[in-house]
Design a protein around this motif. Structure first.
Motif, mmCIF file in Angstrom:
data_model
loop_
_atom_site.group_PDB
_atom_site.id
_atom_site.type_symbol
_atom_site.label_atom_id
_atom_site.label_comp_id
_atom_site.label_asym_id
_atom_site.label_seq_id
_atom_site.Cartn_x
_atom_site.Cartn_y
_atom_site.Cartn_z
ATOM 1 N N ALA A 49 0.845 -1.192 0.000
ATOM 2 C CA ALA A 49 0.000 0.000 0.000
ATOM 3 C C ALA A 49 0.879 1.240 0.000
ATOM 4 N N ALA A 50 0.319 2.346 -0.483
ATOM 5 C CA ALA A 50 1.042 3.612 -0.485
ATOM 6 C C ALA A 50 0.066 4.750 -0.277
ATOM 7 N N ILE A 51 0.598 5.853 0.241
ATOM 8 C CA ILE A 51 -0.220 7.041 0.477
ATOM 9 C C ILE A 51 0.565 8.269 0.058
ATOM 10 N N ARG A 52 -0.110 9.139 -0.659
ATOM 11 C CA ARG A 52 0.491 10.400 -1.058
ATOM 12 C C ARG A 52 0.425 11.354 0.116
ATOM 13 N N TRP A 53 1.589 11.930 0.472
ATOM 14 C CA TRP A 53 1.624 12.735 1.671
ATOM 15 C C TRP A 53 0.717 13.959 1.569
ATOM 16 N N SER A 54 0.694 14.591 0.429
ATOM 17 C CA SER A 54 -0.166 15.746 0.217
ATOM 18 C C SER A 54 -1.464 15.283 -0.420
ATOM 19 N N GLY A 55 -2.565 15.402 0.308
ATOM 20 C CA GLY A 55 -3.842 14.991 -0.238
ATOM 21 C C GLY A 55 -4.327 13.638 0.232
ATOM 22 N N GLY A 56 -3.405 12.751 0.572
ATOM 23 C CA GLY A 56 -3.790 11.474 1.145
ATOM 24 C C GLY A 56 -4.287 10.415 0.178
ATOM 25 N N THR A 57 -4.026 10.586 -1.107
ATOM 26 C CA THR A 57 -4.428 9.551 -2.059
ATOM 27 C C THR A 57 -3.778 8.222 -1.697
ATOM 28 N N THR A 58 -4.577 7.156 -1.724
ATOM 29 C CA THR A 58 -4.063 5.840 -1.358
ATOM 30 C C THR A 58 -4.195 4.855 -2.518
ATOM 31 N N VAL A 59 -3.349 3.852 -2.484
ATOM 32 C CA VAL A 59 -3.401 2.773 -3.460
ATOM 33 C C VAL A 59 -3.014 1.480 -2.751
ATOM 34 N N TYR A 60 -3.624 0.381 -3.174
ATOM 35 C CA TYR A 60 -3.418 -0.906 -2.514
ATOM 36 C C TYR A 60 -3.147 -2.009 -3.533
ATOM 37 N N ALA A 61 -2.403 -2.999 -3.079
ATOM 38 C CA ALA A 61 -2.283 -4.220 -3.864
ATOM 39 C C ALA A 61 -3.616 -4.954 -3.812
ATOM 40 N N ASP A 62 -3.949 -5.654 -4.882
ATOM 41 C CA ASP A 62 -5.221 -6.379 -4.925
ATOM 42 C C ASP A 62 -5.329 -7.389 -3.785
ATOM 43 N N SER A 63 -4.225 -7.956 -3.382
ATOM 44 C CA SER A 63 -4.240 -9.007 -2.366
ATOM 45 C C SER A 63 -4.645 -8.509 -0.983
ATOM 46 N N VAL A 64 -4.571 -7.206 -0.760
ATOM 47 C CA VAL A 64 -4.895 -6.659 0.569
ATOM 48 C C VAL A 64 -6.065 -5.696 0.529
ATOM 49 N N LYS A 65 -6.551 -5.383 -0.654
ATOM 50 C CA LYS A 65 -7.638 -4.418 -0.796
ATOM 51 C C LYS A 65 -8.857 -4.882 -0.013
ATOM 52 N N GLY A 66 -9.412 -3.971 0.785
ATOM 53 C CA GLY A 66 -10.568 -4.298 1.602
ATOM 54 C C GLY A 66 -10.224 -4.845 2.972
ATOM 55 N N ARG A 67 -8.972 -5.213 3.175
ATOM 56 C CA ARG A 67 -8.536 -5.746 4.482
ATOM 57 C C ARG A 67 -7.539 -4.818 5.170
ATOM 58 N N PHE A 68 -6.692 -4.173 4.404
ATOM 59 C CA PHE A 68 -5.658 -3.292 4.955
ATOM 60 C C PHE A 68 -6.019 -1.837 4.669
ATOM 61 N N THR A 69 -5.637 -0.967 5.582
ATOM 62 C CA THR A 69 -5.852 0.470 5.400
ATOM 63 C C THR A 69 -4.576 1.220 5.757
ATOM 64 N N ILE A 70 -4.118 2.054 4.832
ATOM 65 C CA ILE A 70 -2.954 2.894 5.090
ATOM 66 C C ILE A 70 -3.447 4.290 5.437
ATOM 67 N N SER A 71 -2.808 4.910 6.430
ATOM 68 C CA SER A 71 -3.182 6.261 6.833
ATOM 69 C C SER A 71 -1.930 6.986 7.305
ATOM 70 N N ARG A 72 -2.078 8.294 7.538
ATOM 71 C CA ARG A 72 -0.917 9.076 7.958
ATOM 72 C C ARG A 72 -1.327 10.078 9.013
ATOM 73 N N ASP A 73 -0.361 10.483 9.800
ATOM 74 C CA ASP A 73 -0.516 11.550 10.774
ATOM 75 C C ASP A 73 0.530 12.595 10.424
ATOM 76 N N ASN A 74 0.081 13.693 9.836
ATOM 77 C CA ASN A 74 1.031 14.705 9.369
ATOM 78 C C ASN A 74 1.842 15.294 10.518
ATOM 79 N N ALA A 75 1.191 15.530 11.639
ATOM 80 C CA ALA A 75 1.876 16.162 12.766
ATOM 81 C C ALA A 75 2.981 15.277 13.315
ATOM 82 N N LYS A 76 2.737 13.978 13.350
ATOM 83 C CA LYS A 76 3.722 13.038 13.887
ATOM 84 C C LYS A 76 4.657 12.504 12.804
ATOM 85 N N ILE A 77 4.386 12.862 11.562
ATOM 86 C CA ILE A 77 5.150 12.353 10.415
ATOM 87 C C ILE A 77 5.244 10.834 10.516
ATOM 88 N N THR A 78 4.081 10.236 10.664
ATOM 89 C CA THR A 78 3.981 8.795 10.866
ATOM 90 C C THR A 78 2.938 8.225 9.920
#
Length: 124
Positions: A49-78
């Motif tokens: 999975a990947a997430i664009r830092w600006s805007g938060g666009t996400t993309v997932y591999a088909d094998s994990v889609k619907g089960r995994f979620t990627i997210s970010r915390d801008n303040a914590k840079i995490t």
């Protein structure tokens, strides 16, 4: 340089959940995309999975889609990877990675910085 430190791996039964974290430090202003990859024994490293830092666009591999979620915390840079409904085939070392641009593709060679990896084991 950018340093990435993962945490949150472990052993879980099939159907369970884990949340991985990846904290970035250093020249983090250069990061445009953060992603998660995994590598099982004897297999090549694969995109999860990947997430664009600006805007938060996400993309997932088909094998994990619907089960995994990627997210970010801008303040914590995490960046986080919430993994639900885990399967034994999800067992791997999970790596956090960062790159200095955004693109629709996510091959390992595109990423500039890598964490040390965290082990996830899913028992059946």
């Amino acid at each position: 340089q950018v340093q990435l430190v993962e945490s949150g791996g472990g052993l879980v039964q099939a159907g369970g959940s884990l949340r991985l974290s990846c904290a970035a430090s250093g020249r983090t202003f250069s990061i445009q995309t953060m992603g998660w990859f995994r590598q099982a024994p004897g297999k090549e490293r694969e995109f999860v999975a990947a997430i664009r830092w600006s805007g938060g666009t996400t993309v997932y591999a088909d094998s994990v889609k619907g089960r995994f979620t990627i997210s970010r915390d801008n303040a914590k840079i995490t960046v986080y990877l919430q993994m639900n409904s885990l399967k034994p085939e999800d067992t791997a070392v999970y790596y956090c990675a960062a790159k200095r641009y955004y693109s629709s593709s996510n091959y390992p060679h595109e990423y500039d910085y890598w964490g040390q990896g965290t082990q996830v084991v899913v028992s059946s």
